[in-house]
Structures are given as structure tokens and as C-alpha cells.
Design a protein around this motif. Structure first.
Motif, PDB file in Angstrom:
ATOM      1  N   ARG A 193     -92.527   9.650 -13.091  1.00  0.00           N
ATOM      2  CA  ARG A 193     -92.508  11.108 -12.981  1.00  0.00           C
ATOM      3  C   ARG A 193     -93.240  11.613 -11.741  1.00  0.00           C
ATOM      4  NH1 ARG A 193     -88.680  10.083 -16.518  1.00  0.00           N
ATOM      5  NH2 ARG A 193     -89.369   9.992 -18.697  1.00  0.00           N
ATOM      6  N   PHE A 194     -93.302  10.787 -10.675  1.00  0.00           N
ATOM      7  CA  PHE A 194     -93.941  11.223  -9.434  1.00  0.00           C
ATOM      8  C   PHE A 194     -93.281  12.478  -8.879  1.00  0.00           C
ATOM      9  CE2 PHE A 194     -95.447   6.691  -8.196  1.00  0.00           C
ATOM     10  CZ  PHE A 194     -96.603   6.864  -8.937  1.00  0.00           C
TER      11      PHE A 194
ATOM     12  N   LEU B 160     -84.834  12.928  -2.260  1.00  0.00           N
ATOM     13  CA  LEU B 160     -85.288  13.252  -3.611  1.00  0.00           C
ATOM     14  C   LEU B 160     -86.797  13.472  -3.676  1.00  0.00           C
ATOM     15  CD1 LEU B 160     -82.975  11.128  -5.925  1.00  0.00           C
ATOM     16  CD2 LEU B 160     -82.894  13.576  -5.421  1.00  0.00           C
ATOM     17  N   PHE B 161     -87.474  13.436  -2.529  1.00  0.00           N
ATOM     18  CA  PHE B 161     -88.832  13.966  -2.408  1.00  0.00           C
ATOM     19  C   PHE B 161     -88.775  15.387  -1.867  1.00  0.00           C
ATOM     20  CE2 PHE B 161     -90.050   9.669  -3.092  1.00  0.00           C
ATOM     21  CZ  PHE B 161     -91.403   9.654  -3.405  1.00  0.00           C
ATOM     22  N   LYS B 162     -87.829  15.634  -0.969  1.00  0.00           N
ATOM     23  CA  LYS B 162     -87.625  16.994  -0.469  1.00  0.00           C
ATOM     24  C   LYS B 162     -87.238  17.943  -1.607  1.00  0.00           C
ATOM     25  CE  LYS B 162     -85.708  15.458   4.007  1.00  0.00           C
ATOM     26  NZ  LYS B 162     -84.477  15.455   4.838  1.00  0.00           N
ATOM     27  N   LEU B 163     -86.476  17.424  -2.565  1.00  0.00           N
ATOM     28  CA  LEU B 163     -85.956  18.267  -3.646  1.00  0.00           C
ATOM     29  C   LEU B 163     -87.071  18.993  -4.413  1.00  0.00           C
ATOM     30  CD1 LEU B 163     -83.451  19.219  -5.302  1.00  0.00           C
ATOM     31  CD2 LEU B 163     -83.856  17.222  -6.769  1.00  0.00           C
TER      32      LEU B 163
ATOM     33  N   LEU C 143     -92.512  18.657   4.206  1.00  0.00           N
ATOM     34  CA  LEU C 143     -93.559  17.932   3.481  1.00  0.00           C
ATOM     35  C   LEU C 143     -92.946  16.831   2.623  1.00  0.00           C
ATOM     36  CD1 LEU C 143     -96.039  20.675   2.172  1.00  0.00           C
ATOM     37  CD2 LEU C 143     -96.460  18.970   3.939  1.00  0.00           C
ATOM     38  N   GLY C 144     -91.885  17.173   1.905  1.00  0.00           N
ATOM     39  CA  GLY C 144     -91.203  16.181   1.077  1.00  0.00           C
ATOM     40  C   GLY C 144     -90.643  15.044   1.898  1.00  0.00           C
ATOM     41  N   LYS C 145     -90.115  15.371   3.074  1.00  0.00           N
ATOM     42  CA  LYS C 145     -89.576  14.333   3.955  1.00  0.00           C
ATOM     43  C   LYS C 145     -90.643  13.311   4.311  1.00  0.00           C
ATOM     44  CE  LYS C 145     -89.269  14.931   8.405  1.00  0.00           C
ATOM     45  NZ  LYS C 145     -88.881  15.407   9.750  1.00  0.00           N
ATOM     46  N   HIS C 146     -91.795  13.782   4.745  1.00  0.00           N
ATOM     47  CA  HIS C 146     -92.845  12.854   5.173  1.00  0.00           C
ATOM     48  C   HIS C 146     -93.383  12.039   4.000  1.00  0.00           C
ATOM     49  CE1 HIS C 146     -92.748  14.348   9.202  1.00  0.00           C
ATOM     50  NE2 HIS C 146     -93.024  15.576   8.835  1.00  0.00           N
TER      51      HIS C 146
END
Length: 282
Positions: free
Chosen positions: A43-44, A164-167, A188-191
Motif C-alpha cells: 500500500r505504498f 503509478l507513482f505520479k497517479l 514529485l511522483g516521477k522522481h
């Protein structure tokens, strides 16, 4: 609150949200496979949704739909990846397809993906449209993961993992009613996503025989000619620096700023610790 404490608390909340979502599925076959696919995640990504939402002054409850949708999309993508990669295990258990067959897992994933996007539509058309583009990027990344060239390594992991971190970081701008910050939150999500996949691939490169490396881990090994430590260390530091630079420009709450500062290290060290790697790269 440190990031480990926030994650532990958020994981319990997200697990309960997922249980409530599953309770509303009436078709028993869809429920059975969905329950298996959505079970036992870290659930990160959902935690990131709650963290950035809260740090930007949003009500936590307003981030719950986005956290749920993020976890559904992530879990569905893993279930499909396991089919493509012929991976028979996931999270220490049999992969969903190994129990329920390819066909059933594909059909249920095709149910879960639009369901998640429909949940995201609660945040408005702009949030939905960006989410659709990010899902498309994830699909392109999966192609590059299998067939891409080592020269496109960073682009591959940005597409296949960072999307799916950018999301969740993007959705946090909508749940917190700070849509003006959407571009910065996507970055931020990209990095964070690139850092995560760099370290994940690093773990494979230093724990597996090179003949067993696949996908982006193989690309990383070929790109560096096996000398992965200096390259990964450098790239992680570069993306961490960019992450912190953007973070410093955001109006985040003082109570959660330190938590956000330590997020890249939490993700990286978590992967290294899980693999039993100490004193290798950092």
C-alpha cells in the motif's frame, strides 16, 4: 510522525477501504479473484495519496477514493504482468493466474481497471483524463520493459513504474483542492517512482545471476556493463535532489514536512532491507 509510522497507520486504513470495496462486489467469481489480486499489498502508493493530501491541508477522507483507485490499478497491473512474465509467485504466494487461469485473471483485471477509473472520476474530468494518460504510459512502459533498449532505461522505468507513482501524487492535488499544484505533484511522483525502480532493479542485479535478469533490470545491467553501484547511486541522488527541490517549493504542513523529506530514503532502504542487502550502495 515519521514516515514508517504514517505508512503503518495508512496501510490499516487502506486495507479497510479495500475490504469495503470488495464487500460491494456481488458476482462471486469476480469477488474471489479480485480479493486475491488485491490482497497483501504494501500500500505504498495509496499511502502516498494520503500523505500528500494531508500535507497540503486536505481532509483525509477526501483522499480515500484516490487511494483505493491507485491500489486497484497497481494490483491489476501486477496481476497482468505476472501473466506476461510467466511469474508463478507474487508476494510469497502463487500468482493469481497460477490459481485462477490466465483468462479469468484477464477478465477480472478488465473489470477492475475501468472500475478504478470510474472512482477517480469523482475528482473531475481533468483528474480522470490525466489518470487515463498515466495508465496508457504504464502500458507503454510494460512494452519497453520487454522489448526496449538499454539506452532508454530511465524512460522505461519512468513509464512502467513512475506512472503509478505520479497517479497518487497527482490525485492528491485534487483531493486537497490544490489543483494549481498538479504539475509539481506529478513531477514529485516521477522522481519517487524512478528512485523506487532504480533500487528495485539494483537489488535484482546484485542478487541474481545475470542470465536470470529480465526487463528493466537486464537493461540496467547491460547499460552499466554490470557496474551498477556507481550508476544507481548517482541516479538515485540526482532524482532525490530534484524531489527535494520541488518539495521545498510546496506549501506543505510543517507537521508532515520531515515525513515527506524522508520518503525517498524510506522507499529505497525498504527495498534494500527487504532483500537483506546492507552497506552495498548507500
Amino acid at each position: 510522525m515519521d514516515v514508517l509510522e504514517f505508512w503503518a497507520k495508512s496501510k490499516q486504513t487502506i486495507d479497510e477501504i479495500i475490504r469495503s470495496f470488495l464487500a460491494d462486489i456481488r458476482d462471486w467469481e469476480t469477488l474471489e479473484v479480485s480479493k486475491y489480486i488485491l490482497n497483501d499489498g504494501k500500500r505504498f502508493r495509496g499511502t502516498m495519496m494520503l500523505l500528500f493530501n494531508n500535507a497540503l491541508g486536505g481532509r483525509e477522507e477526501d483522499a480515500y477514493p484516490g487511494a483505493l483507485a491507485t491500489e486497484i490499478l497497481h494490483s491489476a497491473s501486477l496481476a497482468l504482468d505476472d501473466i506476461v512474465d510467466y511469474d508463478e509467485t507474487r508476494r510469497g504466494k502463487k500468482a493469481a493466474w497460477a490459481i485462477y487461469t490466465n483468462r479469468k485473471v484477464i477478465f477480472v483485471s478488465n473489470y477492475l481497471i475501468p472500475t478504478a477509473l470510474n472512482i477517480i472520476s469523482r475528482y473531475g474530468s481533468k483528474a480522470l483524463n490525466i489518470s487515463i494518460e498515466l495508465w496508457k504510459d504504464t502500458s507503454l512502459g510494460a512494452l519497453k520493459d520487454l522489448y526496449g533498449d538499454k539506452s532508454e532505461y530511465i524512460k522505461t522505468i519512468e513509464l512502467k513504474t513512475a506512472s503509478l507513482f505520479k497517479l497518487p501524487t497527482m490525485l492528491a492535488s485534487f483531493s486537497s483542492k490544490r489543483e494549481d499544484l498538479v504539475d509539481k505533484l506529478i513531477d514529485l511522483g516521477k522522481h519517487l517512482g524512478i528512485i523506487y525502480q532504480l533500487v528495485d532493479d539494483y537489488v535484482d542485479c546484485v542478487t541474481l545471476d545475470k542470465e536470470n535478469l529480465v526487463g528493466s533490470a537486464r537493461q540496467l545491467f547491460e547499460l552499466t556493463q554490470g557496474k551498477v553501484d556507481p550508476y544507481v547511486s548517482l541516479k538515485v541522488e540526482e532524482h532525490k535532489t530534484e524531489y527535494l527541490k520541488i518539495l521545498d517549493s510546496l506549501p506543505v504542513s510543517p507537521e508532515l514536512k520531515d515525513t515527506l523529506y524522508t520518503l525517498p530514503d524510506f522507499l529505497a532502504y525498504g527495498l534494500l532491507s527487504e532483500a537483506g542487502i546492507k552497506n552495498k550502495m548507500f
